[in-house]
Design a protein around this motif. Structure first.
Motif, PDB file in Angstrom:
ATOM      1  N   LYS A   3      25.309  31.477  17.113  1.00  0.00           N
ATOM      2  CA  LYS A   3      24.094  31.484  17.923  1.00  0.00           C
ATOM      3  C   LYS A   3      23.618  30.048  18.109  1.00  0.00           C
ATOM      4  CE  LYS A   3      21.969  35.852  16.465  1.00  0.00           C
ATOM      5  NZ  LYS A   3      23.038  36.470  15.703  1.00  0.00           N
ATOM      6  N   VAL A   4      23.029  29.777  19.276  1.00  0.00           N
ATOM      7  CA  VAL A   4      22.309  28.527  19.480  1.00  0.00           C
ATOM      8  C   VAL A   4      20.871  28.823  19.086  1.00  0.00           C
ATOM      9  CG1 VAL A   4      21.487  26.830  21.151  1.00  0.00           C
ATOM     10  CG2 VAL A   4      23.824  27.721  21.324  1.00  0.00           C
ATOM     11  N   ILE A   5      20.403  28.098  18.075  1.00  0.00           N
ATOM     12  CA  ILE A   5      19.073  28.334  17.527  1.00  0.00           C
ATOM     13  C   ILE A   5      18.209  27.100  17.744  1.00  0.00           C
ATOM     14  CG2 ILE A   5      17.745  28.855  15.443  1.00  0.00           C
ATOM     15  CD1 ILE A   5      20.296  30.184  14.320  1.00  0.00           C
ATOM     16  N   LEU A   6      17.095  27.303  18.418  1.00  0.00           N
ATOM     17  CA  LEU A   6      16.091  26.253  18.535  1.00  0.00           C
ATOM     18  C   LEU A   6      15.163  26.408  17.341  1.00  0.00           C
ATOM     19  CD1 LEU A   6      14.623  23.933  19.909  1.00  0.00           C
ATOM     20  CD2 LEU A   6      13.510  25.605  21.412  1.00  0.00           C
ATOM     21  N   TYR A   7      15.346  25.541  16.352  1.00  0.00           N
ATOM     22  CA  TYR A   7      14.550  25.536  15.127  1.00  0.00           C
ATOM     23  C   TYR A   7      13.633  24.333  15.257  1.00  0.00           C
ATOM     24  CZ  TYR A   7      13.624  25.258  10.062  1.00  0.00           C
ATOM     25  OH  TYR A   7      13.030  25.217   8.824  1.00  0.00           O
ATOM     26  N   ILE A   8      12.331  24.585  15.411  1.00  0.00           N
ATOM     27  CA  ILE A   8      11.436  23.493  15.796  1.00  0.00           C
ATOM     28  C   ILE A   8      10.009  23.802  15.361  1.00  0.00           C
ATOM     29  CG2 ILE A   8      10.878  24.433  18.080  1.00  0.00           C
ATOM     30  CD1 ILE A   8      11.466  21.496  19.133  1.00  0.00           C
ATOM     31  N   ALA A   9       9.216  22.759  15.248  1.00  0.00           N
ATOM     32  CA  ALA A   9       7.793  22.894  14.945  1.00  0.00           C
ATOM     33  C   ALA A   9       6.990  22.473  16.160  1.00  0.00           C
ATOM     34  CB  ALA A   9       7.411  22.036  13.745  1.00  0.00           C
ATOM     35  N   ARG A 100      28.642  25.918  27.103  1.00  0.00           N
ATOM     36  CA  ARG A 100      29.345  27.181  27.357  1.00  0.00           C
ATOM     37  C   ARG A 100      30.809  27.121  26.939  1.00  0.00           C
ATOM     38  NH1 ARG A 100      26.156  28.572  32.843  1.00  0.00           N
ATOM     39  NH2 ARG A 100      24.456  29.689  31.830  1.00  0.00           N
ATOM     40  N   ASP A 101      31.403  25.920  26.965  1.00  0.00           N
ATOM     41  CA  ASP A 101      32.817  25.767  26.619  1.00  0.00           C
ATOM     42  C   ASP A 101      33.047  25.372  25.163  1.00  0.00           C
ATOM     43  OD1 ASP A 101      33.462  26.398  29.226  1.00  0.00           O
ATOM     44  OD2 ASP A 101      33.693  24.303  29.850  1.00  0.00           O
ATOM     45  N   MET A 102      31.967  25.281  24.375  1.00  0.00           N
ATOM     46  CA  MET A 102      32.132  24.896  22.967  1.00  0.00           C
ATOM     47  C   MET A 102      33.028  25.907  22.266  1.00  0.00           C
ATOM     48  SD  MET A 102      28.406  23.538  21.720  1.00  0.00           S
ATOM     49  CE  MET A 102      28.990  23.052  20.118  1.00  0.00           C
ATOM     50  N   PRO A 103      33.972  25.416  21.461  1.00  0.00           N
ATOM     51  CA  PRO A 103      34.866  26.354  20.768  1.00  0.00           C
ATOM     52  C   PRO A 103      34.126  27.115  19.668  1.00  0.00           C
ATOM     53  CG  PRO A 103      35.281  24.105  20.046  1.00  0.00           C
ATOM     54  CD  PRO A 103      34.277  24.032  21.168  1.00  0.00           C
ATOM     55  N   PHE A 104      34.534  28.335  19.451  1.00  0.00           N
ATOM     56  CA  PHE A 104      33.962  29.168  18.398  1.00  0.00           C
ATOM     57  C   PHE A 104      34.910  29.158  17.209  1.00  0.00           C
ATOM     58  CE2 PHE A 104      31.712  30.654  22.121  1.00  0.00           C
ATOM     59  CZ  PHE A 104      30.429  30.752  21.640  1.00  0.00           C
ATOM     60  N   THR A 105      35.039  27.984  16.580  1.00  0.00           N
ATOM     61  CA  THR A 105      35.965  27.827  15.463  1.00  0.00           C
ATOM     62  C   THR A 105      35.304  28.103  14.127  1.00  0.00           C
ATOM     63  OG1 THR A 105      35.443  25.474  15.383  1.00  0.00           O
ATOM     64  CG2 THR A 105      37.347  26.126  16.720  1.00  0.00           C
ATOM     65  N   SER A 106      34.049  28.468  14.160  1.00  0.00           N
ATOM     66  CA  SER A 106      33.288  28.678  12.937  1.00  0.00           C
ATOM     67  C   SER A 106      32.345  29.853  13.151  1.00  0.00           C
ATOM     68  CB  SER A 106      32.490  27.407  12.633  1.00  0.00           C
ATOM     69  OG  SER A 106      31.478  27.646  11.699  1.00  0.00           O
ATOM     70  N   ASP A 107      31.900  30.432  12.045  1.00  0.00           N
ATOM     71  CA  ASP A 107      30.893  31.485  12.174  1.00  0.00           C
ATOM     72  C   ASP A 107      29.490  30.949  11.902  1.00  0.00           C
ATOM     73  OD1 ASP A 107      31.201  31.071   9.472  1.00  0.00           O
ATOM     74  OD2 ASP A 107      31.306  33.196   8.950  1.00  0.00           O
ATOM     75  N   LYS A 108      29.395  29.635  11.677  1.00  0.00           N
ATOM     76  CA  LYS A 108      28.077  29.033  11.468  1.00  0.00           C
ATOM     77  C   LYS A 108      27.404  28.794  12.816  1.00  0.00           C
ATOM     78  CE  LYS A 108      28.467  27.192   6.916  1.00  0.00           C
ATOM     79  NZ  LYS A 108      27.898  26.180   6.037  1.00  0.00           N
ATOM     80  N   ASP A 109      26.082  28.723  12.796  1.00  0.00           N
ATOM     81  CA  ASP A 109      25.311  28.602  14.011  1.00  0.00           C
ATOM     82  C   ASP A 109      25.161  27.152  14.462  1.00  0.00           C
ATOM     83  OD1 ASP A 109      24.881  31.375  14.350  1.00  0.00           O
ATOM     84  OD2 ASP A 109      23.278  31.319  12.858  1.00  0.00           O
ATOM     85  N   ILE A 110      24.549  26.994  15.633  1.00  0.00           N
ATOM     86  CA  ILE A 110      24.350  25.706  16.281  1.00  0.00           C
ATOM     87  C   ILE A 110      22.847  25.444  16.355  1.00  0.00           C
ATOM     88  CG2 ILE A 110      24.661  24.417  18.436  1.00  0.00           C
ATOM     89  CD1 ILE A 110      27.062  26.416  18.960  1.00  0.00           C
ATOM     90  N   TRP A 111      22.418  24.281  15.886  1.00  0.00           N
ATOM     91  CA  TRP A 111      21.006  23.918  15.897  1.00  0.00           C
ATOM     92  C   TRP A 111      20.699  23.079  17.129  1.00  0.00           C
ATOM     93  CZ3 TRP A 111      18.456  20.372  11.654  1.00  0.00           C
ATOM     94  CH2 TRP A 111      17.085  20.257  11.902  1.00  0.00           C
ATOM     95  N   LEU A 112      19.876  23.622  18.002  1.00  0.00           N
ATOM     96  CA  LEU A 112      19.319  22.852  19.104  1.00  0.00           C
ATOM     97  C   LEU A 112      18.079  22.165  18.553  1.00  0.00           C
ATOM     98  CD1 LEU A 112      19.036  21.959  22.033  1.00  0.00           C
ATOM     99  CD2 LEU A 112      17.898  24.139  22.513  1.00  0.00           C
ATOM    100  N   ILE A 113      18.175  20.856  18.330  1.00  0.00           N
ATOM    101  CA  ILE A 113      17.085  20.104  17.707  1.00  0.00           C
ATOM    102  C   ILE A 113      16.003  19.759  18.740  1.00  0.00           C
ATOM    103  CG2 ILE A 113      16.506  17.930  16.545  1.00  0.00           C
ATOM    104  CD1 ILE A 113      19.245  18.065  15.186  1.00  0.00           C
TER     105      ILE A 113
END
Length: 177
Positions: A3-9, A100-113
């Motif tokens: 998942k792309v997660i926007l984790y922000i304050a 959109r083309d980022m490889p899914f080589t991991s099950d860890k998420d993506i942090w949109l900072i």
């Protein structure tokens, strides 16, 4: 699936930074609880990739500390040609196609900072899967909005809340398909 997660304050009035990009107000002693990390360490362990705009990256470099996301795949979106370094890869092409083309080589998420311009671009293209928003009980009156250039309607589903003695409230939402 990643998942792309926007984790922000953000402040209560929706700002993620002061007009000059500074975020000193996030570290106000009034909001500090000893040994409380507001879920940051667990979140940080759940990701292996970070995405950020060049203004956010430059702000981070201004803290005069070692780059805080070492050991992760870090991508900085920029309009200029910059050479990659040991910590980050600079992306100056089509941001949407890149994500959109980022490889899914991991099950860890993506942090949109962030920052705000990148947040707006991601929400406009429905690239944010989850939003973890920590509301700081302060108003700034001016600054960089969470989604400054956002247009259109995007609905989210609340999946969790957490309140803290300091007055901070963390809201977790998934984007509705």
């Amino acid at each position: 699936m990643r998942k792309v997660i926007l984790y922000i304050a953000a402040s209560l009035d929706g700002y993620i930074a002061m007009p000059d990009g500074k975020v000193d107000w996030l570290h106000d002693r009034d909001f500090s609880i000893p040994d409380e990390d507001y879920g940051y360490n667990d979140f940080y362990q759940s990701i292996d990739t970070t995405l950020m705009g060049s203004k956010t990256y430059n702000e981070i470099l201004g803290y005069d500390i070692p780059f805080p996301y070492q050991g992760k795949a870090n991508y900085v979106f920029t309009r200029s040609n910059k050479s990659d370094n040991e910590d980050v890869k600079f992306i100056n092409g089509d941001i949407i196609a890149f994500v959109r083309d980022m490889p899914f080589t991991s099950d860890k998420d993506i942090w949109l900072i962030g920052g705000g311009e990148i947040n707006s671009l991601f929400i406009e293209h429905s690239l944010i899967d989850r939003l973890i928003l920590t509301l700081i009980p302060i108003t700034l009156g001016d600054g960089i909005l969470l989604f400054p250039n956002h247009s259109g309607v995007h609905k989210f589903t609340l999946i969790g809340t957490q309140s803290y003695k300091s007055g901070l409230c963390q809201l977790t939402y998934d984007l509705k398909a």
